[in-house]
Design a protein around this motif. Structure first.
Motif, mmCIF file in Angstrom:
data_model
loop_
_atom_site.group_PDB
_atom_site.id
_atom_site.type_symbol
_atom_site.label_atom_id
_atom_site.label_comp_id
_atom_site.label_asym_id
_atom_site.label_seq_id
_atom_site.Cartn_x
_atom_site.Cartn_y
_atom_site.Cartn_z
ATOM 1 N N SER A 103 -5.786 4.948 7.387
ATOM 2 C CA SER A 103 -6.501 4.534 6.178
ATOM 3 C C SER A 103 -7.316 3.264 6.451
ATOM 4 N N LEU A 129 0.833 -1.205 0.000
ATOM 5 C CA LEU A 129 0.000 0.000 0.000
ATOM 6 C C LEU A 129 0.862 1.248 0.000
ATOM 7 N N GLU A 139 3.344 9.398 1.330
ATOM 8 C CA GLU A 139 3.313 9.087 2.743
ATOM 9 C C GLU A 139 4.693 8.689 3.267
ATOM 10 N N SER A 158 -0.539 7.651 10.324
ATOM 11 C CA SER A 158 -0.737 6.794 9.157
ATOM 12 C C SER A 158 -0.726 5.305 9.502
ATOM 13 N N ARG A 203 2.502 1.979 -3.354
ATOM 14 C CA ARG A 203 1.599 2.558 -4.355
ATOM 15 C C ARG A 203 1.332 4.032 -4.074
ATOM 16 N N ASN A 204 1.661 4.460 -2.870
ATOM 17 C CA ASN A 204 1.342 5.838 -2.476
ATOM 18 C C ASN A 204 2.572 6.433 -1.800
ATOM 19 N N ARG A 205 3.514 6.929 -2.631
ATOM 20 C CA ARG A 205 4.845 7.204 -2.092
ATOM 21 C C ARG A 205 4.927 8.477 -1.258
#
Lengths: 245, 227
Positions: B79, B20, B27, B75, B23-25
């Protein structure tokens, strides 16, 4: 024994008992406080090194003791809350937090008042003062968390977990800070040799400590009663109570 | 239907969280950028005096690491809390404490490990003594997992709140004090040429203590927050 425990745990019963005890506690507190203050301020001789200014210990030391004691009480209530879901323990836990924070603040304020003539400054990064300051933050965290959660039953459980985590950490923080201080000892700190305390000072000190304990129970009862009324405002016993008056 | 063993569940959750993040760098980069920025501010604020900077470098690096770790805490569960997968985790047959540990591990790999790589470069920029840099590396390696572990308790307590951020710092920062004291003093001692085994041992003790106790507290706090 269990029946008694169970009865004490029921909110209306506690409300009645606590209300009956408050005048007695007030009387005991007044006697202890006056005799402790008299012994501390008039009977006890001035210290041979610190003169008259040492007398603040009769306030400072008992409040520092109370600040730790109340946190332990809170953690104990926290265990009761998590294990038995006892409503009264929730109320005692959260009513203790502001009292404990006030004692911590009092210990800090009197410590700094004592520091001015002794060390020449209001604040020294002394080991005990620093860990007391961190304890104050822990108390404020408990109060803040309780205020932030709207559902008070859930808030109580959150605060219970926090109090238990805090009580595990307090010794670690305390000894870390003490160790830190032994490394960076500032030049302003004068080291007094530790004479064994004289009986004429010890007795008023213990009287004051007892007075503070009674005062804690007294204010705890009062604020717990208020908190109980607030939480149980839709229940039958509160309705009967308000109709009775 | 074959059931996952506990180890499989742990690894599965760890890999899921890492995927995860990959895919969402953003963060991944934000806490690191924050860490570098805070350290950059210090020479600008107090003047670029090499001796002074070298003296306060351990403190600056560790305070910045503390703040970066704290900012990134949200974080861990955010999510999963929002899309409901946290509820599914709570319902799973595996002990929640182990699953929490997997999530905290993933979080540390994403936020703590970059600090580990970046810290020696920053230490060099601040002019920290050569012999202290190895110790800096060790303190960050041992200390930042403790920050993630303790922090996870605070996040679990505040996850349901709208304004959890400010409360979170009040809950977590006092608990970070011992790590800060021993880590900074280990580096200080090393740059002065002292033996620092004692401080390193203490950090190691904190790590094991946090590793064994905090997942339970986090798990029960999560259960409380989701009720």
């Amino acid at each position: 024994m269990f029946l008694w425990f169970h009865k004490l745990g029921s909110p209306p019963h506690f409300y009645r008992i606590a209300g009956r005890w408050i005048p007695w506690l007030l009387a005991i507190f007044a006697v202890l406080l006056l005799s402790g203050l008299y012994g501390g301020l008039f009977v006890a001789p001035p210290d041979y090194q610190q003169g008259e200014s040492y007398r603040i210990i009769f306030i400072h030391v008992p409040s520092a003791w109370m600040s730790l004691f109340i946190y332990v009480v809170m953690a104990f209530c926290g265990v009761v809350v998590l294990v038995w879901r006892m409503k009264l323990a929730e109320v005692v836990l959260i009513s203790s937090a502001p009292i404990g924070a006030s004692f911590t603040f009092l210990a800090l304020a009197t410590g700094s008042l004592w520091g001015k003539p002794m060390w020449g400054t209001w604040w020294v990064w002394d080991a005990r003062l620093t860990s007391e300051l961190i304890l104050l933050f822990l108390y404020l965290g408990v109060i803040g968390l309780h205020n932030a959660i709207d559902d008070k039953r859930i808030a109580s459980r959150a605060v219970a977990i926090l109090a238990i985590v805090g009580v595990v950490n307090i010794p670690i923080i305390h000894y870390s800070v003490e160790w830190w201080h032994s490394l960076h000892q500032g030049p302003t700190v004068t080291k007094f040799d530790k004479p064994s305390i004289h009986l004429s000072m010890l007795i008023p000190l213990l009287l004051m400590a007892l007075a503070f304990k009674v005062y804690y129970v007294l204010t705890l009862f009062q604020s717990s009663r208020a908190e109980l009324l607030k939480r149980e405002r839709n229940s039958k016993w509160v309705e009967e109570l308000s109709r009775g008056q | 239907m074959n059931r996952l063993s506990l180890t499989q569940a742990f690894i599965f959750l760890l890999r899921r969280d890492l995927t995860l993040v990959l895919r969402n760098r953003g963060e991944f980069a934000n806490p690191l950028l924050f860490f570098i920025l805070v350290i950059t501010l210090f020479p600008l604020a107090i003047g670029a005096i090499p001796e002074l900077l070298a003296r306060i470098a351990p403190g600056i690096i560790w305070v910045a690491a503390l703040l970066a770790a704290m900012l990134s805490l949200d974080s861990i569960f955010r999510s999963d809390f929002e899309d409901g997968s946290l509820e599914q985790l709570l319902l799973s047959a595996h002990p929640m404490a182990v699953l929490v540990l997997a999530k905290v591990c993933a979080h540390w790999l994403v936020t703590g490990l970059p600090l580990l790589i970046m810290a020696p470069i920053l230490a060099e920029m601040l002019g920290m003594a050569e012999e202290a840099q190895g110790i800096l590396f060790i303190t960050i390696l041992l200390g930042t997992p403790v920050l993630s572990l303790i922090g996870s308790i605070g996040v679990a307590l505040t996850i349901g709140l709208r304004k959890g951020g400010i409360i979170l710092s009040l809950l977590v920062l006092p608990l970070y004090v011992p790590v800060l004291i021993f880590a900074a003093s280990a580096i200080d001692g090393a740059s002065a040429g002292f033996e620092v085994t004692k401080q390193i041992n203490m950090l190691l003790a904190f790590l094991f203590l946090a590793l064994s106790l905090s997942p339970w507290a986090t798990a029960s706090a999560l259960r409380m927050s989701m009720s």
